[in-house]
Motif scaffolding. Structure first.
Motif, short mmCIF file in Angstrom:
data_model
loop_
_atom_site.label_atom_id
_atom_site.label_comp_id
_atom_site.label_asym_id
_atom_site.label_seq_id
_atom_site.Cartn_x
_atom_site.Cartn_y
_atom_site.Cartn_z
N ARG A 120 -59.97 70.44 46.42
CA ARG A 120 -60.43 69.77 45.28
C ARG A 120 -61.60 70.83 44.58
N ARG A 134 -64.77 60.97 40.78
CA ARG A 134 -64.23 61.91 41.50
C ARG A 134 -64.82 61.91 42.93
N GLU A 189 -59.77 72.90 42.36
CA GLU A 189 -59.22 72.30 41.29
C GLU A 189 -60.38 72.22 39.98
N ASP A 190 -61.59 71.80 40.59
CA ASP A 190 -62.73 71.67 39.48
C ASP A 190 -64.00 72.00 40.53
N LYS A 191 -64.73 72.88 40.03
CA LYS A 191 -65.83 72.90 40.60
C LYS A 191 -67.11 71.93 40.40
N LYS A 192 -66.96 71.22 39.52
CA LYS A 192 -67.94 70.09 38.98
C LYS A 192 -67.31 68.84 39.73
#
Length: 203
Positions: free
Chosen positions: A65, A76, A68-71
DNA sequence: GACCCCTAATCC
DNA sequence: GGATTAGGGGTC
């Protein structure tokens, strides 16, 4: 150790604790002493709290995850928490720590990239400084020669007056220990010499 | 309130 | 001893 295991109490002695307090005070000088003590007490009181180690599957999914996106937006975070059976706070903390690790890795990589460039620049700087020193020495030598020549020329010009012409075709520096080829340069028209000396003075 | 940063505590 | 988890202060 599985998720949910209870962590054993701290084995840190009182003295060790004080030492750590000192280092913390050095790094956080703005934190009042009382607050530091309170902080330590709070920490000690939470010694019984659970410190949960994530299992491999949880870590793997979190890594995915994160890739996919560090934020991490709220939705989420909640979904991930449900999916992994973890506290949403844990997910947030994990992402926070992961971002920190990511950043320090990037800093390390940037450092490794820049280091050879820096090293080359340092060597180059050293060479250039050397070059500047040599040039300064040469400049000083040249200035000294010019000073001596101008002195001898002035004496020669003064000596040929009165009744001397504006041209002096005598080798002015003969007998002053100047090299032959340099002496040849001394057949200079007096007016040109004056102009030259004025330019030199200007510099 | 989310995030960053520093740190302590703990794990391995 | 390095990696990981979590607490807590500071900032925006």
């Amino acid at each position: 150790m599985e998720n949910g295991d209870v962590v054993s109490e701290s084995c840190m002695s009182h003295e060790e604790g004080e030492m750590m307090l000192f280092s913390a005070s050095e790094l956080h000088p703005q934190m009042p002493r009382g607050e530091r003590r309170a902080r330590r007490r709070r920490k000690k009181a939470k010694g019984d709290a659970k410190k949960r180690r994530l299992n491999d599957e949880q870590a793997k999914l979190l890594e995915m995850r994160f890739g996919e996106d560090k934020k991490l937006e709220l939705g989420r975070k909640l979904r991930l928490a449900t999916e992994l059976g973890l506290d949403p706070k844990q997910i947030a903390v994990w992402f926070q720590n992961r971002r920190a690790r990511d950043k320090s890795k990037q800093v390390e990589e940037a450092y490794l990239k820049l280091k050879p460039v820096h090293d080359v620049a340092v060597v180059e700087k050293c060479h250039l400084e050397n070059e500047v020193m040599k040039l300064k020495e040469r400049l000083l030598e040249a200035q000294e020669k010019i000073r001596k020549l101008s002195l001898s020329m002035k004496e020669a010009v003064d000596g040929s007056r009165p009744g001397s012409s504006t041209f002096s075709h005598q080798p002015l520096v003969a007998g002053f220990g100047v090299a032959e080829e340099e002496a040849e340069l001394m057949y200079i028209q007096e007016s040109d010499f004056s102009n030259y000396m004025m330019e030199w003075a200007y510099f």
